[in-house]
Design an enzyme around this catalytic site. Sequence first.
Site, PDB file in Angstrom:
ATOM      1  CG  HIS A  87      -0.398   0.094   2.519  1.00 45.50           C
ATOM      2  ND1 HIS A  87       0.439  -0.854   3.062  1.00 45.50           N
ATOM      3  CD2 HIS A  87      -0.508   1.065   3.480  1.00 45.50           C
ATOM      4  CE1 HIS A  87       0.804  -0.485   4.287  1.00 45.50           C
ATOM      5  NE2 HIS A  87       0.258   0.674   4.557  1.00 45.50           N
ATOM      6  CG  HIS A  99       0.094   4.371   4.659  1.00 48.63           C
ATOM      7  ND1 HIS A  99      -0.650   3.642   5.546  1.00 48.63           N
ATOM      8  CD2 HIS A  99      -0.729   5.337   4.175  1.00 48.63           C
ATOM      9  CE1 HIS A  99      -1.880   4.143   5.592  1.00 48.63           C
ATOM     10  NE2 HIS A  99      -1.953   5.167   4.768  1.00 48.63           N
ATOM     11  CG  ASP A 130       4.789   3.018   7.452  1.00 46.87           C
ATOM     12  OD1 ASP A 130       3.886   3.498   6.743  1.00 46.87           O
ATOM     13  OD2 ASP A 130       4.585   2.095   8.272  1.00 46.87           O
ATOM     14  CG  HIS A 131       4.170  -0.012   4.436  1.00 52.79           C
ATOM     15  ND1 HIS A 131       4.106  -1.312   4.854  1.00 52.79           N
ATOM     16  CD2 HIS A 131       3.719   0.748   5.462  1.00 52.79           C
ATOM     17  CE1 HIS A 131       3.610  -1.339   6.093  1.00 52.79           C
ATOM     18  NE2 HIS A 131       3.371  -0.095   6.482  1.00 52.79           N
ATOM     19  CG  HIS A 179      -4.052   0.240   6.693  1.00 49.42           C
ATOM     20  ND1 HIS A 179      -4.020   0.847   7.928  1.00 49.42           N
ATOM     21  CD2 HIS A 179      -2.867   0.546   6.093  1.00 49.42           C
ATOM     22  CE1 HIS A 179      -2.862   1.486   8.063  1.00 49.42           C
ATOM     23  NE2 HIS A 179      -2.151   1.323   6.970  1.00 49.42           N
ATOM     24  CG  ASP A 183       0.583  -1.208   7.771  1.00 49.42           C
ATOM     25  OD1 ASP A 183       1.462  -2.043   8.033  1.00 49.42           O
ATOM     26  OD2 ASP A 183       0.799   0.021   7.754  1.00 49.42           O
ATOM     27  CG  HIS A 221       3.823  -1.679  11.488  1.00 46.70           C
ATOM     28  ND1 HIS A 221       4.604  -0.564  11.724  1.00 46.70           N
ATOM     29  CD2 HIS A 221       3.125  -1.406  10.362  1.00 46.70           C
ATOM     30  CE1 HIS A 221       4.364   0.342  10.780  1.00 46.70           C
ATOM     31  NE2 HIS A 221       3.474  -0.142   9.945  1.00 46.70           N
TER      32      HIS A 221
END
Length: 258
Positions: A55, A57, A59-60, A113, A130, A168
């Site tokens: 996805h 975001h 942090d990915h 999400h 996530d 995570h």
Amino acid sequence: MTDVLHVCAFEDNYIWLIRGKSPGHVAIVDPGDADPVLAALEKLSLKPAAVLCTHHHGDHVGGVEEILKHYTIPVYGPARERIPALTQRLQQGDRVDLPELGLGFDVLDVPGHTAGHIAYYGAGMLFCGDTLFSAGCGRLFEGTAEQMHASLAKFAALPEATQVYCGHEYTEANLRFALTVEPDNTDARAHREQTRTLRSKHLPTLPSTIGLERRINPFLRSGVMAVRRAAEMHSGDRLSSAIEVFAAVRRWKDSFRG
Ligand code: ZN
Ligand code: FE
């Protein structure tokens, strides 16, 4: 024999390196940060064959462009999300073939999400970003409870032995909530002990399995009477469907300070 290495990033992100048949090649899953990935590739003399994104975001996907400065490789990701550098746009029913690894993955659409979130399933492994966490699930940033419930149901229908690689390390905090919902869940209690032992040595609690998650994860257990009763008690509402139970447990977790 496939094995999967983990690279830690930021506070609690995992970037997964999937190693295939020829052990020198890896696929990189959700590289939120390039530096720790590039360091691991160099240290272990690994050559990346592809990037797989779940996805959009940061942090990915935040490290994708930097990785592409060092390696010319395809970048797979969700068709319905805007991710710069994506070369292969995927949706439900698509298949990713990685000949260098001797592996293939089926793509699952798992909105909730984020609106276009996808997961990769193959060789007995699930890379779910996530959407599903051990003993928890992702927050509903762009999707509805109904969508997330359906996405998690897709995962719950996979074989029990499926190895679950989440984005995570949230297991310890998630189990505090899970045991608030179901204080008598003996599997969750036992898993809390195992989680504490692993985390005290700074080891990952992942991969989990679908079988374990079905026993401990309140978000996969909205059909269980104890979960429904707890959600009704907490919300003060009468909850008549599994989706309503799921939505109430998700709201409960959003405000939970364990
Ligand atoms: Zn996310
Ligand atoms: Fe994340």
